[in-house]
Write a protein that holds these residues in place. Structure first.
Motif: not given
Length: 99
Positions: A1, A5-6, A9, A44-45
């Motif tokens: 990932m 994005v981490y 989120a 989701k992530y």
């Protein structure tokens, strides 16, 4: 990932949980919805929620419990030094040991 994005989120989960805690007294349905969205973002992530975010969910029914509003918090015995949290939705009681 990707790290961006981490980061996004994690920020969104933190904002949603903070809003859920502040809205718990005035609008409980909205706070439940915000907390469930935060859980969905986590799943989701594939991000593990930090401890301070996980602590506001019941371990049995996975519903959002605002401390003191829809849960009961009691101190344990003097020798064990723990906190007992009881969910008012399912009645499950679990302990957090204080070291």
């Amino acid at each position: 990932m990707k790290p961006i994005v981490y980061k996004i989120a994690m920020e969104r989960m933190q904002i949603l949980i903070d809003n859920a805690i502040s809205n718990a007294r005035t609008d409980p349905e909205l706070s439940q919805r915000q907390a469930s969205i935060a859980r969905r973002i986590s799943s989701k992530y594939k991000i593990r929620m930090p401890y301070d975010l996980r602590i506001v969910f019941c371990k049995k029914c996975k519903s959002f419990i605002a401390p003191g509003l829809n849960s009961r918090i009691r101190l344990g015995r003097a020798s064990v030094k723990s906190i007992r949290i009881s969910c008012n939705f399912c009645g499950h009681t679990y302990r957090k040991v204080i070291s």
